[in-house]
Write a protein that holds these residues in place. Structure first.
Motif, PDB file in Angstrom:
ATOM      1  N   ASP A 117       0.539  -0.949   0.093  1.00 29.10           N
ATOM      2  CA  ASP A 117      -0.107  -0.183   0.147  1.00 29.10           C
ATOM      3  C   ASP A 117       1.142   1.288   0.216  1.00 29.10           C
ATOM      4  O   ASP A 117       2.172   1.306   0.734  1.00 29.10           O
ATOM      5  CB  ASP A 117      -0.658   0.272   0.857  1.00 29.10           C
ATOM      6  CG  ASP A 117      -1.876   1.007   1.135  1.00 29.10           C
ATOM      7  OD1 ASP A 117      -2.590   1.120  -0.216  1.00 29.10           O
ATOM      8  OD2 ASP A 117      -2.359   1.442   1.471  1.00 29.10           O
ATOM      9  N   ASP A 119       0.219   5.925   0.272  1.00 31.78           N
ATOM     10  CA  ASP A 119      -1.424   6.924  -0.163  1.00 31.78           C
ATOM     11  C   ASP A 119      -0.648   8.053  -1.167  1.00 31.78           C
ATOM     12  O   ASP A 119       0.079   8.250  -1.915  1.00 31.78           O
ATOM     13  CB  ASP A 119      -0.704   7.651   0.612  1.00 31.78           C
ATOM     14  CG  ASP A 119      -1.754   8.902   0.928  1.00 31.78           C
ATOM     15  OD1 ASP A 119      -2.626   8.806  -0.379  1.00 31.78           O
ATOM     16  OD2 ASP A 119      -1.654   9.524   2.600  1.00 31.78           O
ATOM     17  N   ALA A 120      -1.322   6.979  -2.726  1.00 31.16           N
ATOM     18  CA  ALA A 120      -0.803   8.017  -3.766  1.00 31.16           C
ATOM     19  C   ALA A 120      -1.450   9.249  -3.763  1.00 31.16           C
ATOM     20  O   ALA A 120      -1.096   9.899  -4.752  1.00 31.16           O
ATOM     21  CB  ALA A 120      -1.577   6.994  -4.826  1.00 31.16           C
ATOM     22  N   PHE A 161       6.248  -0.191  -8.122  1.00 29.42           N
ATOM     23  CA  PHE A 161       5.669  -0.395  -7.154  1.00 29.42           C
ATOM     24  C   PHE A 161       4.592   1.119  -7.449  1.00 29.42           C
ATOM     25  O   PHE A 161       3.036   1.562  -7.332  1.00 29.42           O
ATOM     26  CB  PHE A 161       5.640  -0.753  -5.879  1.00 29.42           C
ATOM     27  CG  PHE A 161       4.534  -0.723  -4.888  1.00 29.42           C
ATOM     28  CD1 PHE A 161       3.377  -1.391  -5.042  1.00 29.42           C
ATOM     29  CD2 PHE A 161       4.121  -0.103  -3.894  1.00 29.42           C
ATOM     30  CE1 PHE A 161       1.943  -1.509  -4.078  1.00 29.42           C
ATOM     31  CE2 PHE A 161       3.069   0.649  -2.875  1.00 29.42           C
ATOM     32  CZ  PHE A 161       1.605  -0.631  -3.369  1.00 29.42           C
ATOM     33  N   LEU A 162       5.574   2.063  -7.130  1.00 32.58           N
ATOM     34  CA  LEU A 162       4.741   3.986  -7.218  1.00 32.58           C
ATOM     35  C   LEU A 162       3.907   3.992  -8.739  1.00 32.58           C
ATOM     36  O   LEU A 162       3.329   4.805  -8.560  1.00 32.58           O
ATOM     37  CB  LEU A 162       6.392   4.079  -6.401  1.00 32.58           C
ATOM     38  CG  LEU A 162       6.460   4.262  -5.057  1.00 32.58           C
ATOM     39  CD1 LEU A 162       7.714   5.328  -5.188  1.00 32.58           C
ATOM     40  CD2 LEU A 162       5.116   5.031  -4.520  1.00 32.58           C
ATOM     41  N   ARG A 165       0.887   2.509  -8.568  1.00 30.40           N
ATOM     42  CA  ARG A 165      -0.467   3.064  -8.504  1.00 30.40           C
ATOM     43  C   ARG A 165      -0.207   3.910  -8.446  1.00 30.40           C
ATOM     44  O   ARG A 165      -1.758   4.658  -8.519  1.00 30.40           O
ATOM     45  CB  ARG A 165       0.304   3.094  -6.952  1.00 30.40           C
ATOM     46  CG  ARG A 165       0.728   1.855  -5.326  1.00 30.40           C
ATOM     47  CD  ARG A 165      -1.356   1.021  -5.734  1.00 30.40           C
ATOM     48  NE  ARG A 165      -1.342  -0.155  -4.780  1.00 30.40           N
ATOM     49  CZ  ARG A 165      -1.664  -0.696  -4.010  1.00 30.40           C
ATOM     50  NH1 ARG A 165      -2.299   0.506  -3.337  1.00 30.40           N
ATOM     51  NH2 ARG A 165      -1.542  -1.828  -3.709  1.00 30.40           N
ATOM     52  N   ALA A 221       0.468  -5.608 -13.370  1.00 26.14           N
ATOM     53  CA  ALA A 221      -0.451  -4.292 -13.736  1.00 26.14           C
ATOM     54  C   ALA A 221      -0.299  -3.879 -14.591  1.00 26.14           C
ATOM     55  O   ALA A 221      -0.915  -3.203 -15.184  1.00 26.14           O
ATOM     56  CB  ALA A 221       0.680  -3.555 -12.995  1.00 26.14           C
TER      57      ALA A 221
END
Length: 570
Positions: A117, A119-120, A161-162, A165, A221
């Motif tokens: 997870d 906080d995008a 990952f970033l 997201r 993804a």
């Protein structure tokens, strides 16, 4: 207008030490001036993680200890902080966000965790306000708030990952120029680079260049991963299909550079050229006094003869001078013979536009002048990008010297003392009259108008002079504002001293900062900001133009030697 986002990963193989930070900042600046917001994900400097693990091992079986991730994370924290400081130095609006500030959480083994997870929305808010957000890679927050690591090569995983997201593009920067079918370090002649390779094949062939977990996450993804070298004009794309280049891209020769001026900016450019011999070779430097530079490591390159610089065997002329001559004649001569010119000299570029265009038409040269407006703030690029949408009004605080002086006046200094302070800070020339009389801002305004609408005429109505009679207002902030409006007959421009309300975007320009507001034909606004004076921002803008020329030269060689890619099954 929403900016596209790119995630750039800087690994330890390219961050060899603090001496590599400037090149990393140039890579960030490359994408910022293209109009992107950047998330820079940073590994520790080369060898630092291993050093910290060895240090942990001196305390017994500490490589798997609970405290080990906290010690190892210091490597990424240090390199990320230094990169953020260097980005700020060149004028990039920068945020540094360690994992706990963006809610980057991971689960699993504390030494080989997987991100779950982030906080995008917090990141997006930062990206709305800043040019670059710097994030330490390889590190995350565990299930119980503890520091955890993402496994060897984990900065790749952080970046992928970033990007997933954020819905962003991701580019992993390595010490090789892509993924090869075999290790080019052992067999350069026989190794073939991939233009594209599938996620499945990359798991088999790209390890350990790219972390396996990062490739699997990208596949899940359906996120393409670019793998490239710093400053490269090409890359390997890990994605849905595969293609092999016919041959490995050739190295190419360095660009040969002649330099006009070796003062604050020119001296900074020369140091960057000397530090990057694979890409650039300085061949001649024009100065007033050769004897004063006998101590310099480039001592044999200095000359005080204009003709020597004019006849130098150079691919590029870099003009860091001020005033019209000898800049104008040298620029025209280089363009007429088909060479490129990179100029930070707004007066020469503005006054010589017609003759330079004729020289380009005759000889085929190139003229780049990003540093002539805004220092390290890519204002000309912003104006050019908005051209298809139609720019109706240009407004800006575009003279860092004048802005600095006005702030000192507001603090109670006299004009003489304020100018002296600007000179000491390196923001003012020995003769600051062009800044205080608005002539510098007027020249920049005309260049911006030409970038936004090249075929429109430009008429300048006049400028207010900043002299001892100017009184700072009791409310609001006094700024020197350059403004041009496009009408049926072309641009009408002026430079005025204006009291702006505190909440006006332009009023927020502090010290040497420049700010630009473009109002489009449909009423939308585009904002840009950055340091508009000083050595580091202007040097970075000059180097960005040089790196663009270098990439174009490399791309030309590659297109001649490897004109197509060969598809393979997969």
């Amino acid at each position: 207008m929403t900016k596209p986002v790119i995630v750039l990963k800087f690994g330890g193989s390219v961050l060899r030490g603090e001496e590599s930070v400037a090149s990393a900042v140039s890579e960030i600046y490359r994408y910022v001036r293209q109009g992107s917001a950047v998330v820079a994900v940073v590994s520790a400097f080369h060898g630092e993680t291993d050093r910290l693990l060895r240090h942990a091992a001196t305390y017994g079986a500490a490589q798997r200890g609970r405290a080990t991730p906290y010690l190892v994370a210091l490597g990424e924290t240090r390199s990320a902080a230094l990169l953020a400081l260097a980005a700020e130095r060149v004028g990039l609006q920068t945020r540094l966000r360690p994992p706990h500030e963006i809610g980057l959480r991971a689960g699993g083994d504390r030494h080989d965790a997987s991100p779950v997870d982030v906080d995008a929305d917090r990141l997006r808010r930062d990206l709305d306000e800043a040019d670059v957000v710097v994030v330490p890679g390889f590190v995350a927050v565990g299930e119980h708030g503890e520091t955890v690591l993402l496994g060897r090569g984990g900065t790749d995983l952080s970046a992928v990952f970033l990007a997933a997201r954020l819905g962003a593009r991701v580019r992993l920067l390595k010490d090789v120029d892509g993924v090869y079918d075999r290790d080019p370090a052992h067999n350069r002649a026989g190794a073939r680079p991939f233009a594209r390779i599938t996620w499945a094949e990359a798991e088999r062939l790209a390890h350990p260049l790219v972390q396996d977990k990062a490739v699997r996450l990208a596949a899940a993804a359906e996120l393409p991963i670019e793998v490239a070298a710093l400053g490269a004009a090409y890359e390997t794309v890990i994605g849905p299909d595969t293609a092999v280049r016919i041959a490995a891209p050739p190295t190419g020769e360095p660009l040969r550079v002649a330099l006009l001026g070796c003062g604050v900016v020119g001296g900074g450019v020369l140091e960057r050229l000397l530090d990057d011999p694979e890409r650039f070779e300085p061949v001649s430097v024009l100065v007033r006094d050769v004897g004063r530079r006998a101590w310099h490591r480039a001592g044999g390159l200095f000359t005080d003869e204009v003709e020597a610089l004019a006849s130098a065997d150079a691919d590029v002329l870099v003009d860091t001078g001020c005033g019209l001559e000898p800049s104008s004649d040298l620029i025209e001569a280089y363009l007429a013979r088909g060479a490129a010119v990179v100029s930070a000299n707004k007066q020469a570029v503005n006054a010589g536009r017609i003759r330079f265009a004729a020289a380009i038409e005759a000889g085929g040269g190139r003229l780049l002048h990003s540093a002539a407006v805004g220092g390290g703030a890519p204002f000309l690029e912003a104006a050019a990008r908005c051209r298809p949408d139609g720019v109706a009004v240009i407004e800006g605080v575009v003279n860092g010297t004048c802005n600095f002086v006005l702030e000192r006046l507001a603090e109670g200094l006299t004009l003489e003392a304020a100018v002296h302070a600007a000179t000491r800070a390196g923001f003012a020339e020995a003769d600051p009259s062009a800044d205080l009389e608005g002539r510098d801002a007027a020249a920049k305004l005309e260049l911006l108008a030409h970038a936004a609408a090249p075929d429109a005429a430009f008429v300048f109505k006049g400028a207010d002079v900043l002299d001892a009679s100017v009184v700072t207002p009791s409310q609001g902030r006094l700024k020197q504002v350059a403004r041009a409006q496009l009408g049926p007959d072309g641009w009408t421009g002026e430079v005025r001293l204006v009291a702006l309300s505190d909440n006006d975007f332009l009023a927020g320009a502090e010290a040497e900062e420049n700010r630009l507001r473009l109002t489009l034909a449909d009423g939308r606004e585009v904002h840009a900001a950055g340091k508009g004076a000083g050595r580091w921002p202007t040097v970075e803008a000059v180097m960005a133009d040089l790196y663009d020329l270098r990439r174009e030269a490399r791309a030309s060689v590659i297109s001649r030697t490897a004109p197509r890619a060969k598809a393979t099954a997969g």
